[in-house]
Write a protein that holds these residues in place. Structure first.
Motif, mmCIF file in Angstrom:
data_model
loop_
_atom_site.group_PDB
_atom_site.id
_atom_site.type_symbol
_atom_site.label_atom_id
_atom_site.label_comp_id
_atom_site.label_asym_id
_atom_site.label_seq_id
_atom_site.Cartn_x
_atom_site.Cartn_y
_atom_site.Cartn_z
ATOM 1 N N ALA A 166 4.050 -22.240 -13.510
ATOM 2 C CA ALA A 166 4.358 -20.109 -13.213
ATOM 3 C C ALA A 166 5.273 -20.015 -14.868
ATOM 4 C CB ALA A 166 5.246 -20.119 -12.000
ATOM 5 N N ASP A 167 6.163 -21.148 -15.148
ATOM 6 C CA ASP A 167 7.071 -20.691 -16.117
ATOM 7 C C ASP A 167 6.666 -21.860 -17.305
ATOM 8 O OD1 ASP A 167 8.517 -18.904 -14.562
ATOM 9 O OD2 ASP A 167 9.417 -21.123 -13.683
ATOM 10 N N SER A 168 5.468 -22.447 -17.180
ATOM 11 C CA SER A 168 5.043 -22.941 -18.603
ATOM 12 C C SER A 168 3.576 -22.234 -19.731
ATOM 13 C CB SER A 168 4.357 -24.113 -17.798
ATOM 14 O OG SER A 168 3.011 -23.918 -17.268
ATOM 15 N N GLU A 169 3.323 -23.324 -20.057
ATOM 16 C CA GLU A 169 2.176 -22.669 -21.445
ATOM 17 C C GLU A 169 0.565 -22.974 -20.549
ATOM 18 O OE1 GLU A 169 0.425 -25.039 -23.753
ATOM 19 O OE2 GLU A 169 1.713 -27.179 -23.247
ATOM 20 N N PHE A 170 0.568 -23.013 -18.910
ATOM 21 C CA PHE A 170 -0.154 -23.026 -17.998
ATOM 22 C C PHE A 170 0.217 -22.143 -17.302
ATOM 23 C CE2 PHE A 170 0.244 -27.127 -19.502
ATOM 24 C CZ PHE A 170 -1.078 -27.772 -20.316
ATOM 25 N N SER A 171 0.784 -20.722 -17.530
ATOM 26 C CA SER A 171 1.201 -19.506 -16.188
ATOM 27 C C SER A 171 -0.534 -18.979 -16.595
ATOM 28 C CB SER A 171 2.015 -18.698 -16.932
ATOM 29 O OG SER A 171 1.601 -18.383 -17.656
ATOM 30 N N PRO A 172 -1.408 -18.408 -16.541
ATOM 31 C CA PRO A 172 -2.344 -18.077 -16.309
ATOM 32 C C PRO A 172 -3.601 -19.031 -16.158
ATOM 33 C CG PRO A 172 -1.571 -18.053 -19.091
ATOM 34 C CD PRO A 172 -1.048 -19.294 -18.561
ATOM 35 N N VAL A 173 -2.796 -20.000 -15.771
ATOM 36 C CA VAL A 173 -3.962 -21.277 -15.376
ATOM 37 C C VAL A 173 -3.417 -21.165 -13.754
ATOM 38 C CG1 VAL A 173 -5.349 -23.172 -15.151
ATOM 39 C CG2 VAL A 173 -4.822 -22.540 -17.260
ATOM 40 N N PHE A 174 -2.791 -21.148 -14.127
ATOM 41 C CA PHE A 174 -1.397 -21.068 -12.273
ATOM 42 C C PHE A 174 -1.881 -19.717 -12.015
ATOM 43 C CE2 PHE A 174 2.260 -19.955 -9.630
ATOM 44 C CZ PHE A 174 1.995 -20.956 -9.223
ATOM 45 N N ARG A 175 -1.725 -18.487 -12.720
ATOM 46 C CA ARG A 175 -1.877 -17.741 -12.002
ATOM 47 C C ARG A 175 -3.315 -17.304 -10.966
ATOM 48 N NH1 ARG A 175 -1.591 -14.008 -8.043
ATOM 49 N NH2 ARG A 175 -2.165 -12.092 -8.550
ATOM 50 N N LEU A 176 -4.344 -18.073 -12.059
ATOM 51 C CA LEU A 176 -5.796 -18.386 -11.500
ATOM 52 C C LEU A 176 -6.171 -18.760 -10.422
ATOM 53 C CD1 LEU A 176 -8.976 -16.853 -12.211
ATOM 54 C CD2 LEU A 176 -8.536 -19.135 -13.806
ATOM 55 N N LEU A 177 -5.330 -19.942 -10.360
ATOM 56 C CA LEU A 177 -5.456 -20.388 -8.631
ATOM 57 C C LEU A 177 -5.159 -19.804 -8.025
ATOM 58 C CD1 LEU A 177 -4.665 -24.571 -11.051
ATOM 59 C CD2 LEU A 177 -6.631 -23.302 -10.294
ATOM 60 N N THR A 178 -3.964 -19.177 -7.843
ATOM 61 C CA THR A 178 -3.157 -18.771 -6.461
ATOM 62 C C THR A 178 -4.217 -18.074 -6.698
ATOM 63 O OG1 THR A 178 -2.402 -17.261 -8.145
ATOM 64 C CG2 THR A 178 -0.867 -18.777 -7.346
ATOM 65 N N ILE A 179 -4.856 -16.919 -7.610
ATOM 66 C CA ILE A 179 -6.113 -16.153 -7.567
ATOM 67 C C ILE A 179 -7.089 -16.353 -6.237
ATOM 68 C CG2 ILE A 179 -8.183 -13.991 -7.631
ATOM 69 C CD1 ILE A 179 -5.687 -13.847 -10.238
ATOM 70 N N PHE A 180 -7.351 -17.788 -6.300
ATOM 71 C CA PHE A 180 -8.274 -18.431 -6.323
ATOM 72 C C PHE A 180 -8.268 -19.193 -4.284
ATOM 73 C CE2 PHE A 180 -11.338 -18.125 -9.630
ATOM 74 C CZ PHE A 180 -12.269 -19.069 -9.414
ATOM 75 N N ALA A 181 -6.738 -19.002 -4.552
ATOM 76 C CA ALA A 181 -6.343 -19.877 -3.002
ATOM 77 C C ALA A 181 -5.628 -18.703 -1.957
ATOM 78 C CB ALA A 181 -5.038 -20.728 -3.126
ATOM 79 N N TYR A 182 -5.174 -17.235 -2.811
ATOM 80 C CA TYR A 182 -4.175 -16.536 -1.564
ATOM 81 C C TYR A 182 -5.858 -15.634 -2.529
ATOM 82 C CZ TYR A 182 -0.696 -19.231 -1.584
ATOM 83 O OH TYR A 182 -0.279 -20.774 -1.845
#
Length: 251
Positions: A7-23
Protein backbone atom coordinates in the motif's frame (compact mmCIF):
# COMPACT_ATOMS: atom_id res chain seq x y z
CA UNK A 1 -3.76 -12.48 1.24
CA UNK A 2 -2.26 -9.27 -0.09
CA UNK A 3 0.69 -7.83 1.82
CA UNK A 4 -0.19 -4.43 3.38
CA UNK A 5 3.37 -3.25 2.63
CA UNK A 6 2.37 -2.82 -1.00
CA UNK A 7 0.00 0.00 0.00
CA UNK A 8 2.92 2.38 0.66
CA UNK A 9 5.09 1.30 -2.26
CA UNK A 10 5.17 2.10 -5.94
CA UNK A 11 2.73 -0.74 -6.44
CA UNK A 12 0.02 0.95 -4.39
CA UNK A 13 -2.35 1.22 -7.44
CA UNK A 14 -2.01 -2.52 -7.97
CA UNK A 15 -2.60 -3.11 -4.26
CA UNK A 16 -5.74 -0.99 -4.36
CA UNK A 17 -6.96 -2.88 -7.44
CA UNK A 18 -6.44 -6.19 -5.65
CA UNK A 19 -8.41 -5.01 -2.63
CA UNK A 20 -11.27 -4.00 -4.93
CA UNK A 21 -11.30 -7.49 -6.43
CA UNK A 22 -11.22 -8.94 -2.92
CA UNK A 23 -13.83 -6.72 -1.24
CA UNK A 24 -15.16 -4.11 -3.64
CA UNK A 25 -17.45 -3.76 -6.64
CA UNK A 26 -17.29 -2.55 -10.20
CA UNK A 27 -18.71 0.80 -9.06
CA UNK A 28 -15.75 1.17 -6.66
CA UNK A 29 -13.36 0.60 -9.52
CA UNK A 30 -15.06 3.18 -11.72
CA UNK A 31 -14.87 5.73 -8.92
CA UNK A 32 -11.06 5.36 -8.80
CA UNK A 33 -10.37 4.27 -12.37
CA UNK A 34 -8.11 7.26 -13.04
CA UNK A 35 -5.64 6.10 -10.38
CA UNK A 36 -5.83 2.39 -11.07
CA UNK A 37 -4.43 0.11 -13.78
CA UNK A 38 -6.77 -0.45 -16.71
CA UNK A 39 -8.76 -3.65 -16.89
CA UNK A 40 -9.31 -5.96 -19.80
CA UNK A 41 -12.85 -6.85 -20.80
CA UNK A 42 -12.51 -10.27 -19.11
CA UNK A 43 -11.31 -8.61 -15.89
CA UNK A 44 -14.21 -6.17 -16.00
CA UNK A 45 -16.70 -9.01 -16.36
CA UNK A 46 -15.03 -10.86 -13.49
CA UNK A 47 -15.42 -7.81 -11.26
CA UNK A 48 -19.02 -7.44 -12.43
CA UNK A 49 -19.67 -11.06 -11.41
CA UNK A 50 -18.30 -10.33 -7.95
CA UNK A 51 -20.44 -7.21 -7.79
CA UNK A 52 -23.57 -9.30 -8.40
CA UNK A 53 -22.47 -11.53 -5.51
CA UNK A 54 -22.16 -8.44 -3.30
CA UNK A 55 -25.65 -7.22 -4.24
CA UNK A 56 -27.14 -10.67 -3.59
CA UNK A 57 -25.48 -10.85 -0.18
CA UNK A 58 -26.74 -7.41 0.80
CA UNK A 59 -30.30 -8.34 -0.12
CA UNK A 60 -29.94 -11.57 1.87
CA UNK A 61 -28.84 -9.60 4.92
CA UNK A 62 -31.91 -7.37 4.68
CA UNK A 63 -34.28 -10.31 4.15
CA UNK A 64 -33.08 -12.72 6.83
CA UNK A 65 -32.00 -10.52 9.73
CA UNK A 66 -33.95 -8.34 12.09
CA UNK A 67 -33.43 -4.56 11.91
CA UNK A 68 -31.93 -4.60 15.42
CA UNK A 69 -28.85 -6.31 14.01
CA UNK A 70 -26.14 -3.84 13.02
CA UNK A 71 -24.58 -4.51 9.65
CA UNK A 72 -21.87 -2.76 7.69
CA UNK A 73 -23.13 -2.61 4.11
CA UNK A 74 -19.75 -3.63 2.70
CA UNK A 75 -19.66 -6.67 4.98
CA UNK A 76 -20.05 -9.96 3.15
CA UNK A 77 -20.18 -13.51 4.36
CA UNK A 78 -20.44 -16.88 2.72
CA UNK A 79 -23.96 -17.10 1.40
CA UNK A 80 -26.00 -20.21 2.02
CA UNK A 81 -29.28 -19.13 0.56
CA UNK A 82 -32.57 -20.17 2.16
CA UNK A 83 -34.75 -17.98 -0.04
CA UNK A 84 -34.02 -16.48 -3.47
CA UNK A 85 -32.77 -12.91 -3.48
CA UNK A 86 -34.37 -10.79 -6.17
CA UNK A 87 -32.26 -8.03 -7.70
CA UNK A 88 -34.05 -5.69 -10.14
CA UNK A 89 -32.55 -5.28 -13.58
CA UNK A 90 -32.47 -1.52 -13.06
CA UNK A 91 -30.14 -1.89 -10.06
CA UNK A 92 -27.87 -4.29 -11.92
CA UNK A 93 -27.68 -2.07 -15.00
CA UNK A 94 -26.73 0.92 -12.85
CA UNK A 95 -24.19 -0.88 -10.66
CA UNK A 96 -22.55 -2.80 -13.48
CA UNK A 97 -22.67 0.07 -16.00
CA UNK A 98 -24.19 -2.00 -18.81
CA UNK A 99 -26.02 -0.49 -21.74
CA UNK A 100 -28.95 -2.85 -22.17
CA UNK A 101 -30.72 -5.90 -20.77
CA UNK A 102 -29.18 -8.22 -23.37
CA UNK A 103 -25.68 -7.48 -22.08
CA UNK A 104 -26.87 -7.95 -18.49
CA UNK A 105 -28.45 -11.33 -19.18
CA UNK A 106 -25.36 -12.53 -21.05
CA UNK A 107 -23.23 -11.50 -18.07
CA UNK A 108 -25.46 -13.35 -15.62
CA UNK A 109 -25.40 -16.48 -17.79
CA UNK A 110 -21.59 -16.34 -17.78
CA UNK A 111 -21.60 -16.06 -13.99
CA UNK A 112 -23.89 -19.08 -13.71
CA UNK A 113 -21.67 -21.19 -15.96
CA UNK A 114 -18.63 -20.07 -13.92
CA UNK A 115 -20.44 -21.33 -10.78
CA UNK A 116 -20.25 -17.86 -9.23
CA UNK A 117 -23.96 -17.94 -8.57
CA UNK A 118 -27.06 -20.00 -9.25
CA UNK A 119 -30.44 -18.56 -10.03
CA UNK A 120 -32.83 -17.60 -12.80
CA UNK A 121 -33.67 -14.60 -14.94
CA UNK A 122 -37.22 -13.37 -14.47
CA UNK A 123 -37.72 -11.48 -17.72
CA UNK A 124 -41.38 -10.81 -17.03
CA UNK A 125 -40.68 -8.98 -13.77
CA UNK A 126 -37.28 -7.69 -14.92
CA UNK A 127 -35.25 -9.14 -12.05
CA UNK A 128 -32.57 -11.69 -11.20
CA UNK A 129 -33.50 -14.35 -8.64
CA UNK A 130 -30.36 -15.62 -6.90
CA UNK A 131 -30.60 -18.99 -5.16
CA UNK A 132 -26.92 -19.31 -4.27
CA UNK A 133 -23.75 -17.26 -4.57
CA UNK A 134 -20.15 -17.72 -3.52
CA UNK A 135 -18.62 -15.92 -0.56
CA UNK A 136 -16.13 -13.09 -0.74
CA UNK A 137 -13.23 -12.07 1.47
CA UNK A 138 -13.80 -10.20 4.73
CA UNK A 139 -11.93 -7.13 5.89
CA UNK A 140 -10.20 -7.28 9.27
CA UNK A 141 -12.15 -4.28 10.55
CA UNK A 142 -15.36 -6.18 9.86
CA UNK A 143 -14.50 -9.05 12.21
CA UNK A 144 -15.93 -7.20 15.22
CA UNK A 145 -19.21 -6.68 13.35
CA UNK A 146 -19.32 -10.35 12.43
CA UNK A 147 -18.59 -11.37 16.02
CA UNK A 148 -21.33 -9.10 17.39
CA UNK A 149 -23.82 -10.35 14.83
CA UNK A 150 -23.05 -13.99 15.59
CA UNK A 151 -23.37 -13.34 19.32
CA UNK A 152 -26.80 -11.77 18.83
CA UNK A 153 -27.77 -14.69 16.63
CA UNK A 154 -26.64 -17.14 19.32
CA UNK A 155 -28.67 -15.25 21.91
CA UNK A 156 -31.72 -15.51 19.70
CA UNK A 157 -31.12 -19.25 19.29
CA UNK A 158 -30.85 -19.63 23.08
CA UNK A 159 -34.20 -17.86 23.52
CA UNK A 160 -35.81 -20.18 20.97
CA UNK A 161 -34.19 -23.23 22.59
CA UNK A 162 -35.42 -22.13 26.02
CA UNK A 163 -38.95 -21.82 24.68
CA UNK A 164 -38.77 -25.29 23.11
CA UNK A 165 -37.48 -26.81 26.36
CA UNK A 166 -40.32 -25.16 28.26
CA UNK A 167 -42.88 -26.61 25.85
CA UNK A 168 -41.27 -30.06 26.16
CA UNK A 169 -41.40 -29.80 29.96
CA UNK A 170 -45.09 -28.90 29.84
CA UNK A 171 -45.81 -31.78 27.50
CA UNK A 172 -44.00 -34.22 29.80
CA UNK A 173 -45.94 -32.95 32.83
CA UNK A 174 -49.22 -33.35 30.97
CA UNK A 175 -48.20 -36.88 29.96
CA UNK A 176 -47.36 -37.78 33.57
CA UNK A 177 -50.69 -36.40 34.77
CA UNK A 178 -52.59 -38.44 32.19
CA UNK A 179 -50.68 -41.59 33.11
CA UNK A 180 -51.39 -41.02 36.81
CA UNK A 181 -55.09 -40.50 36.06
CA UNK A 182 -55.17 -43.68 33.96
CA UNK A 183 -53.53 -45.68 36.76
CA UNK A 184 -55.99 -44.25 39.28
CA UNK A 185 -58.99 -45.24 37.14
CA UNK A 186 -57.60 -48.73 36.56
CA UNK A 187 -57.00 -49.11 40.30
CA UNK A 188 -60.54 -48.01 41.12
CA UNK A 189 -61.98 -50.42 38.54
CA UNK A 190 -59.92 -53.27 39.98
CA UNK A 191 -61.04 -52.43 43.51
CA UNK A 192 -64.67 -52.27 42.36
CA UNK A 193 -64.37 -55.70 40.74
CA UNK A 194 -62.91 -57.12 43.94
CA UNK A 195 -65.71 -55.58 45.99
CA UNK A 196 -68.38 -57.05 43.70
CA UNK A 197 -66.70 -60.44 43.80
CA UNK A 198 -66.45 -60.42 47.62
CA UNK A 199 -70.08 -59.29 47.95
CA UNK A 200 -71.24 -62.01 45.58
CA UNK A 201 -69.24 -64.64 47.43
CA UNK A 202 -70.69 -63.53 50.75
CA UNK A 203 -74.26 -63.66 49.40
CA UNK A 204 -73.65 -67.09 47.91
CA UNK A 205 -72.21 -68.35 51.19
CA UNK A 206 -75.31 -67.11 53.04
CA UNK A 207 -77.53 -69.17 50.73
CA UNK A 208 -75.06 -72.09 50.60
CA UNK A 209 -74.66 -71.68 46.83
CA UNK A 210 -71.67 -71.59 44.59
CA UNK A 211 -70.73 -67.90 43.85
CA UNK A 212 -70.69 -68.49 40.10
CA UNK A 213 -74.11 -70.18 40.25
CA UNK A 214 -75.42 -67.32 42.35
CA UNK A 215 -74.25 -64.78 39.76
CA UNK A 216 -75.86 -66.86 37.01
CA UNK A 217 -79.16 -66.90 38.88
CA UNK A 218 -79.01 -63.13 39.34
CA UNK A 219 -78.50 -62.65 35.63
CA UNK A 220 -81.08 -65.23 34.40
CA UNK A 221 -84.81 -65.16 35.28
CA UNK A 222 -86.23 -67.93 37.50
CA UNK A 223 -87.79 -71.00 35.75
CA UNK A 224 -91.49 -70.59 35.00
CA UNK A 225 -91.33 -66.81 34.90
CA UNK A 226 -91.74 -66.70 31.14
CA UNK A 227 -94.64 -69.22 31.35
CA UNK A 228 -96.45 -67.16 34.01
CA UNK A 229 -96.02 -64.02 31.95
CA UNK A 230 -97.37 -65.81 28.87
CA UNK A 231 -100.42 -67.17 30.79
CA UNK A 232 -101.16 -63.69 32.11
CA UNK A 233 -101.10 -62.29 28.58
CA UNK A 234 -103.44 -65.11 27.40
CA UNK A 235 -105.94 -64.53 30.23
CA UNK A 236 -105.96 -60.82 29.47
CA UNK A 237 -106.66 -61.53 25.83
CA UNK A 238 -109.55 -63.88 26.73
CA UNK A 239 -111.01 -61.28 29.08
CA UNK A 240 -110.92 -58.69 26.34
CA UNK A 241 -112.63 -61.04 23.84
CA UNK A 242 -115.35 -61.96 26.43
CA UNK A 243 -116.08 -58.32 27.15
CA UNK A 244 -116.39 -57.66 23.47
CA UNK A 245 -119.05 -60.37 23.09
CA UNK A 246 -121.06 -59.03 26.02
CA UNK A 247 -120.97 -55.53 24.56
CA UNK A 248 -122.19 -56.74 21.16
CA UNK A 249 -125.15 -58.66 22.71
CA UNK A 250 -126.23 -55.69 24.72
CA UNK A 251 -126.35 -53.69 21.49
Amino acid sequence: PVSPQLADSEFSPVFRLLTIFAYGTYADYLAEAANLPPLTEAQKNKLRHLSVVTLAAKIKVVALFSPKFSFHWDYLMLVTVMFPQCIPYSVLLEQLQLKNVRQLEDLVIEAVYADVLRGSLDQRNQRLEVDYSIGRDIRREELSTITRTLQEWCQGCEVVLSGIEEQVSRANQHKEQQLALKQQIESEVANLKKTIKVTTAAAAAATSQDPEQHLTELREPAPGTNQRQASKKTSKAKGLRGSAKIWSKSN
